[in-house]
Write a protein that holds these residues in place. Sequence first.
Motif, PDB file in Angstrom:
ATOM      1  N   GLN A  18      35.468  59.085  29.182  1.00  0.00           N
ATOM      2  CA  GLN A  18      34.790  60.105  29.981  1.00  0.00           C
ATOM      3  C   GLN A  18      34.936  59.851  31.483  1.00  0.00           C
ATOM      4  N   TYR A  19      35.226  60.933  32.181  1.00  0.00           N
ATOM      5  CA  TYR A  19      35.319  60.929  33.640  1.00  0.00           C
ATOM      6  C   TYR A  19      34.490  62.087  34.177  1.00  0.00           C
ATOM      7  N   THR A  20      34.251  62.025  35.475  1.00  0.00           N
ATOM      8  CA  THR A  20      33.555  63.142  36.133  1.00  0.00           C
ATOM      9  C   THR A  20      34.414  63.654  37.281  1.00  0.00           C
ATOM     10  N   TYR A  36      41.072  63.341  49.536  1.00  0.00           N
ATOM     11  CA  TYR A  36      42.473  62.886  49.454  1.00  0.00           C
ATOM     12  C   TYR A  36      42.430  61.445  49.007  1.00  0.00           C
ATOM     13  N   LYS A  37      43.001  61.190  47.831  1.00  0.00           N
ATOM     14  CA  LYS A  37      42.851  59.875  47.206  1.00  0.00           C
ATOM     15  C   LYS A  37      43.750  58.852  47.890  1.00  0.00           C
ATOM     16  N   LEU A  38      43.138  57.787  48.321  1.00  0.00           N
ATOM     17  CA  LEU A  38      43.863  56.785  49.097  1.00  0.00           C
ATOM     18  C   LEU A  38      44.381  55.637  48.260  1.00  0.00           C
ATOM     19  N   TYR A  46      45.079  65.388  46.247  1.00  0.00           N
ATOM     20  CA  TYR A  46      43.740  65.908  46.516  1.00  0.00           C
ATOM     21  C   TYR A  46      43.056  66.154  45.184  1.00  0.00           C
ATOM     22  N   ASN A  47      41.756  65.958  45.172  1.00  0.00           N
ATOM     23  CA  ASN A  47      41.000  66.228  43.947  1.00  0.00           C
ATOM     24  C   ASN A  47      39.531  66.335  44.317  1.00  0.00           C
ATOM     25  N   GLY A  48      38.730  66.779  43.354  1.00  0.00           N
ATOM     26  CA  GLY A  48      37.301  66.638  43.519  1.00  0.00           C
ATOM     27  C   GLY A  48      36.946  65.156  43.468  1.00  0.00           C
ATOM     28  N   TYR A  49      35.657  64.896  43.554  1.00  0.00           N
ATOM     29  CA  TYR A  49      35.193  63.503  43.556  1.00  0.00           C
ATOM     30  C   TYR A  49      34.748  63.100  42.162  1.00  0.00           C
ATOM     31  N   GLY A  50      35.132  61.911  41.758  1.00  0.00           N
ATOM     32  CA  GLY A  50      34.670  61.488  40.440  1.00  0.00           C
ATOM     33  C   GLY A  50      35.298  60.191  40.006  1.00  0.00           C
ATOM     34  N   GLY A  51      34.945  59.794  38.809  1.00  0.00           N
ATOM     35  CA  GLY A  51      35.485  58.561  38.250  1.00  0.00           C
ATOM     36  C   GLY A  51      34.965  58.362  36.844  1.00  0.00           C
ATOM     37  N   LYS A  52      35.088  57.137  36.399  1.00  0.00           N
ATOM     38  CA  LYS A  52      34.731  56.834  35.009  1.00  0.00           C
ATOM     39  C   LYS A  52      33.225  56.840  34.812  1.00  0.00           C
ATOM     40  N   VAL A  53      32.824  57.259  33.639  1.00  0.00           N
ATOM     41  CA  VAL A  53      31.422  57.135  33.236  1.00  0.00           C
ATOM     42  C   VAL A  53      31.242  55.717  32.704  1.00  0.00           C
ATOM     43  N   GLU A  69      29.572  57.487  46.041  1.00  0.00           N
ATOM     44  CA  GLU A  69      30.430  56.354  46.396  1.00  0.00           C
ATOM     45  C   GLU A  69      31.678  56.786  47.166  1.00  0.00           C
ATOM     46  N   GLU A  70      32.193  57.952  46.808  1.00  0.00           N
ATOM     47  CA  GLU A  70      33.478  58.361  47.378  1.00  0.00           C
ATOM     48  C   GLU A  70      33.349  59.263  48.598  1.00  0.00           C
ATOM     49  N   SER A  71      32.186  59.916  48.752  1.00  0.00           N
ATOM     50  CA  SER A  71      32.051  60.868  49.867  1.00  0.00           C
ATOM     51  C   SER A  71      30.805  60.635  50.704  1.00  0.00           C
ATOM     52  N   VAL A  85      34.860  71.260  31.054  1.00  0.00           N
ATOM     53  CA  VAL A  85      35.418  69.950  30.733  1.00  0.00           C
ATOM     54  C   VAL A  85      36.930  70.100  30.582  1.00  0.00           C
ATOM     55  N   LEU A  86      37.618  69.191  31.174  1.00  0.00           N
ATOM     56  CA  LEU A  86      39.061  69.123  30.974  1.00  0.00           C
ATOM     57  C   LEU A  86      39.308  68.069  29.923  1.00  0.00           C
ATOM     58  N   LEU A  87      40.103  68.400  28.961  1.00  0.00           N
ATOM     59  CA  LEU A  87      40.455  67.424  27.936  1.00  0.00           C
ATOM     60  C   LEU A  87      41.947  67.171  28.034  1.00  0.00           C
ATOM     61  N   GLU A 100      38.406  62.876  29.040  1.00  0.00           N
ATOM     62  CA  GLU A 100      37.406  63.950  28.977  1.00  0.00           C
ATOM     63  C   GLU A 100      36.767  64.028  30.358  1.00  0.00           C
ATOM     64  N   ILE A 101      37.193  64.991  31.127  1.00  0.00           N
ATOM     65  CA  ILE A 101      36.783  65.047  32.538  1.00  0.00           C
ATOM     66  C   ILE A 101      35.754  66.158  32.711  1.00  0.00           C
ATOM     67  N   HIS A 102      34.553  65.772  33.013  1.00  0.00           N
ATOM     68  CA  HIS A 102      33.453  66.742  33.144  1.00  0.00           C
ATOM     69  C   HIS A 102      33.416  67.266  34.574  1.00  0.00           C
ATOM     70  N   GLU A 117      36.786  54.077  51.394  1.00  0.00           N
ATOM     71  CA  GLU A 117      38.032  53.356  51.095  1.00  0.00           C
ATOM     72  C   GLU A 117      38.879  54.114  50.086  1.00  0.00           C
ATOM     73  N   GLU A 118      38.232  54.954  49.284  1.00  0.00           N
ATOM     74  CA  GLU A 118      38.944  55.612  48.191  1.00  0.00           C
ATOM     75  C   GLU A 118      39.396  57.033  48.535  1.00  0.00           C
ATOM     76  N   MET A 119      38.593  57.763  49.284  1.00  0.00           N
ATOM     77  CA  MET A 119      38.883  59.179  49.507  1.00  0.00           C
ATOM     78  C   MET A 119      38.609  59.562  50.962  1.00  0.00           C
ATOM     79  N   GLU A 181      47.583  70.441  36.510  1.00  0.00           N
ATOM     80  CA  GLU A 181      46.814  71.479  35.828  1.00  0.00           C
ATOM     81  C   GLU A 181      45.739  72.092  36.725  1.00  0.00           C
ATOM     82  N   SER A 182      45.469  71.440  37.857  1.00  0.00           N
ATOM     83  CA  SER A 182      44.423  71.949  38.752  1.00  0.00           C
ATOM     84  C   SER A 182      44.757  73.332  39.280  1.00  0.00           C
ATOM     85  N   ARG A 183      46.037  73.589  39.485  1.00  0.00           N
ATOM     86  CA  ARG A 183      46.418  74.876  40.055  1.00  0.00           C
ATOM     87  C   ARG A 183      46.136  76.014  39.081  1.00  0.00           C
TER      88      ARG A 183
HETATM   89  N1  8DG Z   1      42.272  67.307  37.558  1.00  0.00           N
HETATM   90  C1  8DG Z   1      42.577  66.092  37.109  1.00  0.00           C
HETATM   91  N2  8DG Z   1      41.772  65.084  37.409  1.00  0.00           N
HETATM   92  C2  8DG Z   1      42.108  63.890  36.922  1.00  0.00           C
HETATM   93  C3  8DG Z   1      43.230  63.670  36.118  1.00  0.00           C
HETATM   94  N3  8DG Z   1      43.250  62.361  35.759  1.00  0.00           N
HETATM   95  C4  8DG Z   1      42.168  61.791  36.334  1.00  0.00           C
HETATM   96  O1  8DG Z   1      41.816  60.617  36.246  1.00  0.00           O
HETATM   97  N4  8DG Z   1      41.464  62.726  37.047  1.00  0.00           N
HETATM   98  C5  8DG Z   1      40.257  62.556  37.829  1.00  0.00           C
HETATM   99  C6  8DG Z   1      39.084  62.080  37.040  1.00  0.00           C
HETATM  100  C7  8DG Z   1      38.348  61.296  38.074  1.00  0.00           C
HETATM  101  O2  8DG Z   1      37.574  62.176  38.884  1.00  0.00           O
HETATM  102  C8  8DG Z   1      39.436  60.692  38.911  1.00  0.00           C
HETATM  103  C9  8DG Z   1      39.911  59.318  38.483  1.00  0.00           C
HETATM  104  O3  8DG Z   1      38.897  58.434  38.633  1.00  0.00           O
HETATM  105  P1  8DG Z   1      39.229  56.886  38.963  1.00  0.00           P
HETATM  106  O4  8DG Z   1      40.349  56.412  38.111  1.00  0.00           O
HETATM  107  O5  8DG Z   1      39.360  56.755  40.435  1.00  0.00           O
HETATM  108  O6  8DG Z   1      37.888  56.268  38.418  1.00  0.00           O
HETATM  109  P2  8DG Z   1      36.974  55.221  39.135  1.00  0.00           P
HETATM  110  O7  8DG Z   1      36.590  55.726  40.492  1.00  0.00           O
HETATM  111  O8  8DG Z   1      35.885  54.910  38.178  1.00  0.00           O
HETATM  112  O9  8DG Z   1      38.011  54.056  39.241  1.00  0.00           O
HETATM  113  P3  8DG Z   1      37.934  52.711  40.028  1.00  0.00           P
HETATM  114  O10 8DG Z   1      37.334  53.025  41.372  1.00  0.00           O
HETATM  115  O11 8DG Z   1      37.056  51.857  39.158  1.00  0.00           O
HETATM  116  O12 8DG Z   1      39.366  52.301  40.091  1.00  0.00           O
HETATM  117  O13 8DG Z   1      40.521  61.582  38.818  1.00  0.00           O
HETATM  118  C10 8DG Z   1      44.065  64.742  35.820  1.00  0.00           C
HETATM  119  O14 8DG Z   1      45.082  64.642  35.153  1.00  0.00           O
HETATM  120  N5  8DG Z   1      43.692  65.955  36.333  1.00  0.00           N
END
Ligand code: 8DG
Length: 304
Positions: A18-20, A36-38, A46-53, A69-71, A85-87, A100-102, A117-119, A181-183
């Motif tokens: 699971q991701y967000t 913008y992911k660094l 570029y993406n929304g903000y999120g990560g692992k659950v 954490e990211e913004s 949800v993106l699967l 599974e990206i919520h 540091e991340e975005m 797939e974001s587009r």
């Molecule tokens: N739209 C889209 N988003 C994606 C894809 N793959 C993928 O991980 N993401 C999103 C889900 C999360 O929001 C983000 C990845 O999170 P991350 O790997 O940085 O997770 P994290 O912050 O917990 O990782 P970390 O700091 O512990 O390294 O990108 C994808 O194929 N398409």
Amino acid sequence: MATTDAILLSPKIKRHKQYTLVIPLDLQRDRVLLGYKLRGFGEGKYNGYGGKVEPNETVIAAAIRELHEESCLVVEEPAMIQRGVLLLETVADDVSPVLEIHVFTVETWEGTETATEEMTPHWFSLSKSLATPTPSTSTSGSIPPSSLSTSSSAAAIAPKDPSTDGAHDLPSIPYFQMWEESRVWMPQLLRHVVSLNEEGEEGEGKLVDEQEGPQSSLPSEGSAPTAAAVATTVGPHDDNGEQKPKKKGKYFIHHVQFVGGTDMDAGDGGEYSVWHVMGPRRLDWVDDVPVGDWEGRRSFGKYP
Ligand SMILES: Nc1nc2c([nH]c(=O)n2[C@H]2C[C@H](O)[C@@H](COP(=O)(O)OP(=O)(O)OP(=O)(O)O)O2)c(=O)[nH]1
């Protein structure tokens, strides 16, 4: 909330990871915030903000934590609007987990979007980002982050006066610098939000299109590993951008397939599928999709 319900996508799916993904929307100023992911997975996109659950964490808590954490934005749980949800499913093997990206949007927050540091935060025009992009409408080449509006001094809460902010100067979302797939789904999500906003509070339950059969989306199995496919795209607009009649109680469903793995740049030859299903307010699970349709939609083409 039902966000942690198990999703049974297909019998071969064993595990879900699971991701967000949170997309801040400033509707008053007609703008969308992306990062913008660094570093790490998705670096340079570029993406929304999120990560692992994390273990023992709810999806919504993870979404709020990762956004902060990211913004540095602070959001209360009631402000989180669950959109879908993106699967991301590999069909190249039976062991890789489904991503599974919520997906959430948020329209009010506290704090100021700040580079971490991340975005790096960048604002984009919402109204310019509603059309599903094609290569011909996209910016040729990359938009360097330095040329985009990055702000760390915006008001804590989205202000009401659009005339004072220069939002009309913002560019469209650079969809071709995002996950492929974001587009497909992001313009549809944004149109959905704008349409609900225009309709007022009664919008909930009013969207969406009924599910349709696959569009003629061009199987081309021999295409390059980094080519991607849209098997079915269903949304509130037709191909000409015309608004279609809304049907209460129907859901917005599309199925996207792509090859090359979740990281298209890796070109690892994996084959992935994305289903995403959006209801007006909360996600609705993919098992709403008739079972028989699943295999039939595994065709390949290229993203527009
Ligand atoms: N739209 C889209 N988003 C994606 C894809 N793959 C993928 O991980 N993401 C999103 C889900 C999360 O929001 C983000 C990845 O999170 P991350 O790997 O940085 O997770 P994290 O912050 O917990 O990782 P970390 O700091 O512990 O390294 O990108 C994808 O194929 N398409």
